[in-house]
Write a protein that holds these residues in place. Structure first.
Motif, PDB file in Angstrom:
ATOM      1  N   ALA A  80       0.837  -1.197   0.000  1.00 31.03           N
ATOM      2  CA  ALA A  80       0.000   0.000   0.000  1.00 31.03           C
ATOM      3  C   ALA A  80       0.873   1.248   0.000  1.00 31.03           C
ATOM      4  CB  ALA A  80      -0.920  -0.005   1.216  1.00 31.03           C
ATOM      5  N   VAL A  86      -0.079  -5.339   1.579  1.00 33.72           N
ATOM      6  CA  VAL A  86      -1.516  -5.575   1.409  1.00 33.72           C
ATOM      7  C   VAL A  86      -1.934  -6.865   2.109  1.00 33.72           C
ATOM      8  CG1 VAL A  86      -3.348  -5.968  -0.293  1.00 33.72           C
ATOM      9  CG2 VAL A  86      -1.562  -4.285  -0.756  1.00 33.72           C
ATOM     10  N   GLN A 262     -11.572  -1.341   4.346  1.00 36.24           N
ATOM     11  CA  GLN A 262     -10.315  -1.209   3.608  1.00 36.24           C
ATOM     12  C   GLN A 262     -10.563  -0.822   2.150  1.00 36.24           C
ATOM     13  OE1 GLN A 262      -7.401  -1.111   4.834  1.00 36.24           O
ATOM     14  NE2 GLN A 262      -7.800  -1.876   6.897  1.00 36.24           N
ATOM     15  N   GLY A 266      -9.214   2.518   0.458  1.00 35.40           N
ATOM     16  CA  GLY A 266      -8.404   2.409  -0.751  1.00 35.40           C
ATOM     17  C   GLY A 266      -8.943   3.253  -1.891  1.00 35.40           C
ATOM     18  N   THR A 274      -4.198  -1.680  -2.863  1.00 40.08           N
ATOM     19  CA  THR A 274      -5.136  -2.196  -1.871  1.00 40.08           C
ATOM     20  C   THR A 274      -6.439  -2.635  -2.519  1.00 40.08           C
ATOM     21  OG1 THR A 274      -4.196  -0.736  -0.178  1.00 40.08           O
ATOM     22  CG2 THR A 274      -6.379  -1.652   0.251  1.00 40.08           C
TER      23      THR A 274
END
Length: 307
Positions: A80, A86, A262, A266, A274
């Protein structure tokens, strides 16, 4: 059966590559990820060039995709933009989302199928009309409204549960979020079970079983219900991946740091590594769930055979 499984696994390969390629291209045209790294101020050309080289963004898209897929098969989903692997994000995000999805599926199966059987066997009765109206209301109300309402009533006003989920995200804490996540799908399962059951009640094999004098419970469980569950199992199987990837709203409301959280972070920060990494795993979940559903057909209906 073995040949069928092998053939399905081979068919999954081009689907997997096609889906991941499409996702990779879509994510990379969302915007300039380097601009997101620099915050509100624009990056100077030297810093932007260095970041592009560091993350491989200076290469053609096809080369970026080839490099990414080569790393995926070695278990490396990239890094990331904050420097964290990740895979480390996945290790913390997938467990609570998997528990949340299991709770939601249990609600779908237990409540949805039970209500569907009751209404399917009592079409036209007041209970049938009531359940149909309730499911229509649940389908019509957006998930974020249902989530915020239950959070306000159960967590804030009445104090029955905590308004937000703790970092541990135990199964007990996920009951209310799981119900919110499963609410729309539960309504669809109820209506689908009802329709399928009511339709199969008029089938010849059901009339034959009744004419042979079989007990009512055996006719329903061994003959009517098993065949009626085929479309329901199809829906639930495809819904597994949708619940895991579509829990963004539910996880945001109850502060669950799972897959949806997440993915939201992202997308917000244009962190392509991600987003692509998590969606790649979700594609695998969809494919495996569909394969298991196809294999379950033969268990529910003995007439189905795989060559």
């Amino acid at each position: 059966m073995g040949r069928y499984v092998v053939r399905r696994l081979l068919q999954m390969i081009p689907v997997f590559f096609g889906a991941t390629l499409l996702i990779f291209l879509m994510v990379n045209v969302m915007g300039d990820p380097v601009a997101g790294l620099c915050g509100e101020r624009q990056c100077d050309p030297a810093t932007a060039a260095q970041l592009r080289r560091e993350f491989g963004l200076d290469k053609p898209l096809w080369q970026q995709y080839a490099t990414y897929m080569g790393n995926v098969f070695t278990g490396d989903f990239g890094t990331a933009f904050n420097g964290q692997k990740v895979t480390e994000l996945m290790a913390t995000a997938f467990p609570p989302t998997i528990r949340l999805t299991i709770v939601a599926i249990v609600f779908e199966v237990a409540i949805g199928i039970a209500l569907g059987v009751i209404t399917g066997l009592r079409r036209g009765h007041p209970v049938d009309t009531t359940v149909l109206l309730l499911t229509l209301v649940v389908i019509s109300v957006p998930t974020f409204v249902t989530g915020l309402l239950l959070q306000l009533l159960l967590g804030v006003k009445w104090g029955w549960t905590r308004p937000s989920v703790s970092p541990a995200a135990g199964v007990g804490e996920l009951i209310v979020p799981g119900l919110v996540l499963a609410s729309v799908s539960l309504a669809y399962v109820t209506r689908l079970t009802r329709t399928s059951l009511a339709e199969n009640r008029r089938s010849d094999y059901v009339r034959t079983a009744v004419a042979k004098g079989l007990p009512r419970r055996r006719v329903i469980t061994r003959h009517l219900l098993r065949n009626s569950l085929i479309p329901v199992v199809t829906f639930i199987g495809t819904d597994i991946g949708a619940l895991m990837g579509g829990a963004i709203v539910t996880e945001r409301i109850f502060n669950i740091h799972g897959v949806g959280y997440q993915l939201y972070q992202g997308i917000l920060r244009q962190n392509t590594q991600t987003v692509v990494g998590f969606v790649t795993v979700l594609v695998l979940v969809f494919l495996i769930a569909n394969l298991l559903v196809d294999l379950l057909y033969a268990v529910l209906d003995p007439r189905i055979r795989y060559a």
